[in-house]
Structures are given as C-alpha cells and as structure tokens.
Design a protein around this motif. Structure first.
Motif, mmCIF file in Angstrom:
data_model
loop_
_atom_site.group_PDB
_atom_site.id
_atom_site.type_symbol
_atom_site.label_atom_id
_atom_site.label_comp_id
_atom_site.label_asym_id
_atom_site.label_seq_id
_atom_site.Cartn_x
_atom_site.Cartn_y
_atom_site.Cartn_z
ATOM 1 N N TYR A 1 5.935 1.975 -14.424
ATOM 2 C CA TYR A 1 5.684 1.269 -13.435
ATOM 3 C C TYR A 1 4.533 2.237 -13.479
ATOM 4 C CZ TYR A 1 10.524 0.875 -11.402
ATOM 5 O OH TYR A 1 12.025 -0.164 -11.063
ATOM 6 N N SER B 1 15.941 11.512 -16.845
ATOM 7 C CA SER B 1 15.861 10.912 -16.211
ATOM 8 C C SER B 1 13.722 9.996 -16.985
ATOM 9 C CB SER B 1 15.140 10.992 -15.434
ATOM 10 O OG SER B 1 14.563 10.083 -14.219
ATOM 11 N N PRO B 2 13.840 9.146 -17.878
ATOM 12 C CA PRO B 2 12.620 8.483 -18.136
ATOM 13 C C PRO B 2 11.714 8.140 -18.022
ATOM 14 C CG PRO B 2 14.824 7.011 -18.567
ATOM 15 C CD PRO B 2 14.958 8.090 -17.474
ATOM 16 N N GLN C 1 15.345 3.963 -9.515
ATOM 17 C CA GLN C 1 14.361 2.954 -9.896
ATOM 18 C C GLN C 1 14.744 2.362 -11.446
ATOM 19 O OE1 GLN C 1 12.647 1.848 -7.517
ATOM 20 N NE2 GLN C 1 12.915 3.314 -6.613
ATOM 21 N N ASP C 2 13.987 1.000 -11.769
ATOM 22 C CA ASP C 2 14.658 0.640 -13.024
ATOM 23 C C ASP C 2 14.236 1.546 -14.715
ATOM 24 O OD1 ASP C 2 15.103 -0.777 -15.123
ATOM 25 O OD2 ASP C 2 14.278 -2.336 -14.858
ATOM 26 N N MET C 3 14.169 2.131 -14.978
ATOM 27 C CA MET C 3 14.428 2.942 -16.009
ATOM 28 C C MET C 3 13.758 2.460 -17.505
ATOM 29 S SD MET C 3 13.660 5.854 -14.757
ATOM 30 C CE MET C 3 14.936 6.694 -12.954
ATOM 31 N N THR C 4 14.595 1.037 -17.318
ATOM 32 C CA THR C 4 13.477 -0.109 -18.808
ATOM 33 C C THR C 4 12.212 0.158 -19.031
ATOM 34 O OG1 THR C 4 14.505 -1.553 -17.886
ATOM 35 C CG2 THR C 4 16.033 -0.142 -18.714
ATOM 36 N N ARG C 5 11.671 -0.234 -17.738
ATOM 37 C CA ARG C 5 9.766 0.053 -17.623
ATOM 38 C C ARG C 5 9.074 0.885 -17.407
ATOM 39 N NH1 ARG C 5 7.845 -2.162 -13.098
ATOM 40 N NH2 ARG C 5 9.542 -3.565 -11.030
ATOM 41 N N ARG D 1 13.390 14.637 -15.015
ATOM 42 C CA ARG D 1 12.869 14.501 -15.989
ATOM 43 C C ARG D 1 13.346 15.572 -17.335
ATOM 44 N NH1 ARG D 1 8.903 12.149 -19.736
ATOM 45 N NH2 ARG D 1 8.963 10.383 -18.388
#
Length: 345
Positions: free
Chosen positions: A158, A214-215, A152-156, A209
């Motif tokens: 969910y 993982s952020p 998944q996109d880790m910059t935002r 994490r």
C-alpha cells in the motif's frame, strides 16, 4: 532637528510603529505587520502569499511535521482541510499517530518540561516537552493500528496515501469529531506520509510483523509517483510547510520525478515555510536556486517562528480575510482508491 539623511534608493520605505487601536482582528494585526520588520513582517508576507494561492488557479500543498497535534493544532488543521484552504497534505508519522490517538477518544495533557523523567515513568506517563500522555493509551493505539492493518489485503503493498485514506475512513466511523485523517477522508484530500518508518505510527504494524508474521508492506515509491502526477496535472502549485524540511524534501523529489513524466512540469509558484529548524537558514525558500524547479516569479517567504504560534494566527486571519477567495476558488478534485486520479482545476 537632526539633519535629513542623504537621498538613497534604499531608504525609501520607513518602518511604521504599530499603534494600539480598536481593530482587534488578527487579519488587521497582520496587515499592520506589513510595515514592520523581522519575523512580524515575514508572517504578514506569509498571510498575503496564502491569499494569493487561494486567488490563483493553484493546487495548495500543506506540509506538517513535529508534535503539532499534542500542542493543540488538530482542530485548526482539520478546519483547513474540511474547508479546502489546502488540497494535499504531506505529514510525518508522528503527526498521524497523535491524530489517531485523539480520534480514538484519547487526550494530551499539559505538563512541565522540568518534571523528572523517572517520576513520570513511575506513573506510566510519556512526555513531549511540556505535554503528557498515558503510556497505556499509547499501547492501546498501537494495538488498534495493528488490528486495522490485519484487516487489509496482505497480498499487495500500500502507498501511505492509500493506507491513510482507508485509515481515515475507519476512524470516521468512530471519532466524535474530525481530525486530520477523518477530515481528509471526507473532503477527498490525499495525505502522504514520507519517512513513515521513523515514527511511532509503524510501531504497532511492526509488532504485527513480529508477533503474527504479518507481511504488510508500504510502497513509498508509489507515493512519490502519485505526488509527481499531482504536480504535473496542476496549473500552479503552492507549498505551505510548517515544521522541519521533511515535507518540502518530499515535494522536491516528486518534482524531480515529475520531470521524467513531463519535462514541461510547471515549477512551484508559491512557497511559505514556517520553521525553527536551523538548517532552513542554509536553504531558505527565498534562495530559488536551492529549490528544485522554482519559478522565476516565485513568491516565497521563510518565517522563523514556532509553528504553534504562526499557524493559529494565519488560520484565524484567513477566516477574516479570505471569504471572497474561498467562495470563488477553483480547486482540484481527487479520486482516492487504490490509485489516485486527479481532475485538474
């Protein structure tokens, strides 16, 4: 012959003992329950209220909590979602995790609540009361979830609703039969998971994490906002809650949030609660003052029954009694991308 009781405004409708006859339908049995008392009558009322929801222009919210999947309720719930007897699902992380477990081709097994824990541990077995599962398979599910999260996109962040829709999409590619998440993905039914951090669902995510930094983040406030928009956009709302008060509490908070968005938010019109939770006795749905913005014409019932008994009876009865309502039903539609968009009924 005994003397007839003095006329009273309360002594007008006698109970009617159930007779054995050739009507073997569950709907027929629940109809007979109408003339009885205690939880038999409450279960009959629950069936009738669900029919009322299907007959009305109503968004139907299904709340699920507890080990319903290990107990064998998965196909029933998937059927309700696939055939749109419900429009929104709110559940706990335990239910989601075990749904994922079975979607990955794993099973739960019958056991005994009396087997010594040390004996099960020596064989790598985990237990939920009288139901067993492999600890190795649990770890494999954790690892699969960790791998999914890493894609998944880790910059935002969910919302749990968006995450579970994506998870349902992924599982639909590999599952041999529909569960809760895959049926919801295909039917475009939103699934929310309040209290996600108290469940095994986040175990693999948390491990990612720790091990890989993982952020990944959940935005649980977005869930409340989206649920509030569903309530605001609905002509009427009905709640069906099986298990603990977690799901009904989530709806209450979304209602409170919805009043900020629209002060004229319609209150819940129907509520069915099926639970063994003792706390429900202090806040039964029949006491409308304890329900945030409950409608004056609220139709409600609390049935003190094991959901693994009540749910199969109610669903089976609906297959026999709700054909007309389902055929004519006007149901809400949803677009389930990063943001939730609802088209009202």
């Amino acid at each position: 012959m005994s003397k007839k009781a003095k006329a009273s405004p309360y002594l007008k409708r006698p109970t009617d003992p159930i007779e054995i006859d050739r009507d073997r339908s569950v709907a027929g049995l629940l109809a007979k329950f109408e003339a009885t008392s205690f939880q038999a009558r409450n279960l009959s009322i629950a069936h009738n209220i669900w029919l009322n929801m299907l007959d009305d222009t109503c968004t139907i919210v299904l709340g699920l909590s507890g080990p319903l999947i290990p107990a064998g309720m998965r196909r029933l719930i998937a059927w309700l979602i696939r055939n749109r007897y419900v429009d929104v699902v709110i559940t706990d992380g335990l239910t989601v995790f075990h749904d994922v477990h079975e979607s990955l081709g794993r099973q739960h097994y019958q056991g005994s609540p009396l087997t010594a824990p040390s004996e099960l541990q020596s064989h790598g077995i985990a237990r939920l009361y009288d139901t067993l599962l492999s600890e190795e398979e649990v770890r494999e599910a954790d690892e699969w979830l960790r791998s999914f999260v890493n894609m998944q996109d880790m910059t935002r962040p969910y919302s749990t609703r968006e995450f579970l829709n994506l998870l349902g999409h992924e599982l639909a590619e590999i599952a041999s039969e529909d569960g809760i998440l895959t049926a919801a993905y295909k039917a475009r039914v939103p699934v929310f998971c309040p209290g996600v951090t108290t469940s095994p669902l986040v175990r693999g995510i948390a491990a990612g994490r720790i091990d890989r930094k993982s952020p990944f983040l959940f935005d649980v406030i977005q869930d409340v906002v989206e649920m509030a928009h569903i309530l605001v956009g609905s002509t009427n709302v009905g709640g069906l809650y099986f298990g603990s008060s977690l799901c009904s509490d989530f709806v209450r908070q979304a209602q409170a949030t919805g009043t900020v968005v629209n002060a004229r938010l319609r209150p819940l019109k129907y509520v069915v609660q099926v639970t063994l939770e003792s706390g429900a006795m202090w806040h039964p749905v029949e006491d409308a003052d304890n329900w945030s913005r409950a409608a004056k014409e609220l139709r409600s019932v609390t049935t003190y029954c094991d959901p693994t008994i009540a749910l199969p009876m109610l669903v089976t009865a609906l297959t026999q009694s709700a054909a007309r309502q389902i055929k004519a039903r006007r149901k809400p539609t949803f677009t389930l991308g990063r943001d939730l968009v609802m088209s009202a009924t």
